[in-house]
Motif scaffolding. Structure first.
Motif, PDB file in Angstrom:
ATOM      1  N   GLU A  63     -13.060   2.036  -7.050  1.00 44.96           N
ATOM      2  CA  GLU A  63     -13.194   1.115  -5.920  1.00 44.96           C
ATOM      3  C   GLU A  63     -12.827   1.826  -4.620  1.00 44.96           C
ATOM      4  O   GLU A  63     -11.660   2.143  -4.370  1.00 44.96           O
ATOM      5  CB  GLU A  63     -12.272  -0.085  -6.108  1.00 44.96           C
ATOM      6  CG  GLU A  63     -12.565  -0.903  -7.354  1.00 44.96           C
ATOM      7  CD  GLU A  63     -11.530  -2.011  -7.529  1.00 44.96           C
ATOM      8  OE1 GLU A  63     -10.808  -2.004  -8.535  1.00 44.96           O
ATOM      9  OE2 GLU A  63     -11.435  -2.872  -6.624  1.00 44.96           O
ATOM     10  N   LYS A  64     -13.800   2.036  -3.768  1.00 44.86           N
ATOM     11  CA  LYS A  64     -13.547   2.753  -2.525  1.00 44.86           C
ATOM     12  C   LYS A  64     -12.680   1.971  -1.554  1.00 44.86           C
ATOM     13  O   LYS A  64     -11.998   2.547  -0.722  1.00 44.86           O
ATOM     14  CB  LYS A  64     -14.860   3.155  -1.876  1.00 44.86           C
ATOM     15  CG  LYS A  64     -15.779   2.012  -1.532  1.00 44.86           C
ATOM     16  CD  LYS A  64     -17.082   2.517  -0.922  1.00 44.86           C
ATOM     17  CE  LYS A  64     -17.876   3.339  -1.915  1.00 44.86           C
ATOM     18  NZ  LYS A  64     -19.191   3.785  -1.377  1.00 44.86           N
ATOM     19  N   ASP A  65     -12.704   0.652  -1.654  1.00 42.74           N
ATOM     20  CA  ASP A  65     -11.870  -0.155  -0.754  1.00 42.74           C
ATOM     21  C   ASP A  65     -10.429  -0.198  -1.214  1.00 42.74           C
ATOM     22  O   ASP A  65      -9.536  -0.551  -0.439  1.00 42.74           O
ATOM     23  CB  ASP A  65     -12.416  -1.576  -0.659  1.00 42.74           C
ATOM     24  CG  ASP A  65     -13.767  -1.619   0.019  1.00 42.74           C
ATOM     25  OD1 ASP A  65     -14.568  -2.503  -0.315  1.00 42.74           O
ATOM     26  OD2 ASP A  65     -14.029  -0.739   0.872  1.00 42.74           O
ATOM     27  N   LYS A  66     -10.222   0.136  -2.458  1.00 42.25           N
ATOM     28  CA  LYS A  66      -8.861   0.123  -2.989  1.00 42.25           C
ATOM     29  C   LYS A  66      -8.215   1.505  -2.860  1.00 42.25           C
ATOM     30  O   LYS A  66      -7.032   1.623  -2.575  1.00 42.25           O
ATOM     31  CB  LYS A  66      -8.878  -0.294  -4.453  1.00 42.25           C
ATOM     32  CG  LYS A  66      -7.488  -0.322  -5.077  1.00 42.25           C
ATOM     33  CD  LYS A  66      -7.511  -0.986  -6.418  1.00 42.25           C
ATOM     34  CE  LYS A  66      -6.094  -1.168  -6.900  1.00 42.25           C
ATOM     35  NZ  LYS A  66      -5.287  -2.012  -6.012  1.00 42.25           N
ATOM     36  N   LEU A  79      -4.685   9.982   0.148  1.00 40.32           N
ATOM     37  CA  LEU A  79      -5.157   8.906  -0.720  1.00 40.32           C
ATOM     38  C   LEU A  79      -4.241   7.723  -0.511  1.00 40.32           C
ATOM     39  O   LEU A  79      -3.023   7.841  -0.679  1.00 40.32           O
ATOM     40  CB  LEU A  79      -5.106   9.342  -2.190  1.00 40.32           C
ATOM     41  CG  LEU A  79      -5.278   8.243  -3.247  1.00 40.32           C
ATOM     42  CD1 LEU A  79      -6.701   7.680  -3.201  1.00 40.32           C
ATOM     43  CD2 LEU A  79      -4.976   8.768  -4.648  1.00 40.32           C
ATOM     44  N   THR A  80      -4.802   6.604  -0.091  1.00 39.93           N
ATOM     45  CA  THR A  80      -4.031   5.385   0.095  1.00 39.93           C
ATOM     46  C   THR A  80      -4.454   4.367  -0.954  1.00 39.93           C
ATOM     47  O   THR A  80      -5.630   3.998  -1.018  1.00 39.93           O
ATOM     48  CB  THR A  80      -4.234   4.804   1.497  1.00 39.93           C
ATOM     49  OG1 THR A  80      -3.836   5.779   2.481  1.00 39.93           O
ATOM     50  CG2 THR A  80      -3.387   3.551   1.688  1.00 39.93           C
ATOM     51  N   VAL A  81      -3.498   3.954  -1.754  1.00 40.92           N
ATOM     52  CA  VAL A  81      -3.757   2.913  -2.742  1.00 40.92           C
ATOM     53  C   VAL A  81      -3.397   1.588  -2.073  1.00 40.92           C
ATOM     54  O   VAL A  81      -2.223   1.344  -1.749  1.00 40.92           O
ATOM     55  CB  VAL A  81      -2.923   3.115  -4.013  1.00 40.92           C
ATOM     56  CG1 VAL A  81      -3.247   2.049  -5.044  1.00 40.92           C
ATOM     57  CG2 VAL A  81      -3.170   4.510  -4.591  1.00 40.92           C
ATOM     58  N   THR A  82      -4.383   0.772  -1.825  1.00 45.67           N
ATOM     59  CA  THR A  82      -4.151  -0.472  -1.100  1.00 45.67           C
ATOM     60  C   THR A  82      -3.923  -1.625  -2.077  1.00 45.67           C
ATOM     61  O   THR A  82      -4.485  -1.657  -3.175  1.00 45.67           O
ATOM     62  CB  THR A  82      -5.348  -0.808  -0.197  1.00 45.67           C
ATOM     63  OG1 THR A  82      -6.504  -1.008  -1.023  1.00 45.67           O
ATOM     64  CG2 THR A  82      -5.625   0.325   0.780  1.00 45.67           C
ATOM     65  N   SER A  83      -3.073  -2.548  -1.653  1.00 43.22           N
ATOM     66  CA  SER A  83      -2.770  -3.726  -2.472  1.00 43.22           C
ATOM     67  C   SER A  83      -2.538  -3.302  -3.927  1.00 43.22           C
ATOM     68  O   SER A  83      -3.246  -3.750  -4.848  1.00 43.22           O
ATOM     69  CB  SER A  83      -3.912  -4.745  -2.374  1.00 43.22           C
ATOM     70  OG  SER A  83      -3.571  -5.938  -3.035  1.00 43.22           O
ATOM     71  N   ALA A  84      -1.568  -2.457  -4.105  1.00 44.99           N
ATOM     72  CA  ALA A  84      -1.340  -1.846  -5.424  1.00 44.99           C
ATOM     73  C   ALA A  84      -0.930  -2.892  -6.456  1.00 44.99           C
ATOM     74  O   ALA A  84      -0.222  -3.859  -6.160  1.00 44.99           O
ATOM     75  CB  ALA A  84      -0.267  -0.766  -5.300  1.00 44.99           C
ATOM     76  N   HIS A  85      -1.387  -2.668  -7.664  1.00 42.23           N
ATOM     77  CA  HIS A  85      -1.029  -3.492  -8.810  1.00 42.23           C
ATOM     78  C   HIS A  85      -0.458  -2.612  -9.903  1.00 42.23           C
ATOM     79  O   HIS A  85      -0.691  -1.395  -9.908  1.00 42.23           O
ATOM     80  CB  HIS A  85      -2.259  -4.248  -9.327  1.00 42.23           C
ATOM     81  CG  HIS A  85      -2.719  -5.344  -8.419  1.00 42.23           C
ATOM     82  ND1 HIS A  85      -3.863  -5.235  -7.660  1.00 42.23           N
ATOM     83  CD2 HIS A  85      -2.179  -6.540  -8.131  1.00 42.23           C
ATOM     84  CE1 HIS A  85      -4.019  -6.338  -6.953  1.00 42.23           C
ATOM     85  NE2 HIS A  85      -3.009  -7.145  -7.215  1.00 42.23           N
ATOM     86  N   PRO A  86       0.264  -3.178 -10.828  1.00 39.69           N
ATOM     87  CA  PRO A  86       0.862  -2.370 -11.896  1.00 39.69           C
ATOM     88  C   PRO A  86      -0.141  -1.483 -12.632  1.00 39.69           C
ATOM     89  O   PRO A  86       0.209  -0.377 -13.039  1.00 39.69           O
ATOM     90  CB  PRO A  86       1.477  -3.432 -12.813  1.00 39.69           C
ATOM     91  CG  PRO A  86       1.859  -4.538 -11.887  1.00 39.69           C
ATOM     92  CD  PRO A  86       0.749  -4.584 -10.866  1.00 39.69           C
ATOM     93  N   SER A  91       0.842  -1.196   0.000  1.00 37.64           N
ATOM     94  CA  SER A  91       0.000   0.000   0.000  1.00 37.64           C
ATOM     95  C   SER A  91       0.873   1.240   0.000  1.00 37.64           C
ATOM     96  O   SER A  91       1.982   1.233   0.535  1.00 37.64           O
ATOM     97  CB  SER A  91      -0.915   0.006   1.225  1.00 37.64           C
ATOM     98  OG  SER A  91      -1.817  -1.081   1.176  1.00 37.64           O
ATOM     99  N   VAL A  92       0.371   2.282  -0.582  1.00 37.50           N
ATOM    100  CA  VAL A  92       1.125   3.528  -0.634  1.00 37.50           C
ATOM    101  C   VAL A  92       0.183   4.700  -0.360  1.00 37.50           C
ATOM    102  O   VAL A  92      -0.963   4.704  -0.810  1.00 37.50           O
ATOM    103  CB  VAL A  92       1.821   3.696  -2.006  1.00 37.50           C
ATOM    104  CG1 VAL A  92       0.807   3.712  -3.141  1.00 37.50           C
ATOM    105  CG2 VAL A  92       2.692   4.934  -2.041  1.00 37.50           C
TER     106      VAL A  92
END
Lengths: 118, 117
Positions: A63-66, A79-86, A18-19
């Motif tokens: 996606e609010k959870d992401k 803003l937190t990007v959770t379980s980030a993907h490319p 997460s970032v």
């Protein structure tokens, strides 16, 4: 003029982590802040609107959870990007509206944050 | 729903020449209109805005824009372009958010300006 600061300007993170990106209004109070995403050579896409002390309002398809948004004070939204993907790699821009919720207040933009997920 | 159209994706002008960037909007009420400029890899800087009153709006860096309700347009102009004006320009309409009594921005797709020395 009013200044909106984003931090970090550039961030690289590993896939699955997460970032967090911060957006601060430096010389004014911002009741409302906005988060945008911009793909290369594209326009800005509004992700969500956050009002201080309340839950963010997300645009359709976001996606609010992401993408967790917190607006804990009148000068800071995160803003937190959770379980980030490319595919989350993008340019994220925040903006803040000067003053209260009244009509006619100017919106100022931060300088953006480049996120690269590897 | 509101929308903004910027018909020109890319415009090239010579330094010193005049410039006009087109913007058309669709909105059911009197709009708030904005022009922003974005340099590569940077955020957006507000050039000018229209809320009400005089339809010819003066902005920073020598830019001006004219609101024409009959044409639903808000074109950006500059009499003499400088090389440093090369950037991406975004027109935006502020649509009232009925819930919060405020507004949020909808952007056009942008016009890239290139300046030939």
């Amino acid at each position: 003029g009013a200044v909106v600061s984003q931090h970090p300007s550039w961030v690289i993170c590993k896939s699955g982590t997460s970032v967090k990106i911060e957006c601060r209004s430096l010389d004014f109070q911002a009741t409302t802040m906005f988060w945008y995403r911009q793909f290369p050579k594209q326009s800005l896409m509004l992700m969500a609107t956050s009002n201080e002390g309340s839950k963010a309002t997300y645009e359709q398809g976001v996606e609010k959870d992401k993408f967790l948004i917190n607006h804990a004070s009148l000068t800071l939204s995160t803003l937190t990007v959770t379980s980030a993907h490319p595919e989350d790699s993008s340019f994220y821009i925040c903006s803040a509206r000067e003053g209260g919720r009244g009509l006619g207040n100017t919106i100022y933009f931060g300088e953006g944050s480049w996120l690269t997920v590897v | 729903a509101q929308s903004v159209t910027q018909p020109d994706i890319h415009i090239t002008v010579s330094e010193g020449a005049s410039l006009e960037l087109r913007c058309n909007y669709s909105y059911g009420a009197t709009p708030y209109l904005f022009w922003y400029v974005q340099s590569p890899g940077q955020g957006l800087q507000l050039l000018l805005k229209y809320f009400s009153g005089d339809t010819l709006v003066q902005g920073i860096k020598g830019f001006e824009a004219e609101f024409k309700r009959s044409q639903s347009s808000f074109n950006l102009r500059k009499p003499s372009v400088h090389w440093s004006d090369a950037a991406e320009y975004f027109c935006a309409v502020g649509a009232r958010d009925s819930g919060a009594g405020s507004y949020q921005l909808t952007f056009g797709k942008g016009t890239k300006l290139s300046v030939i020395p």
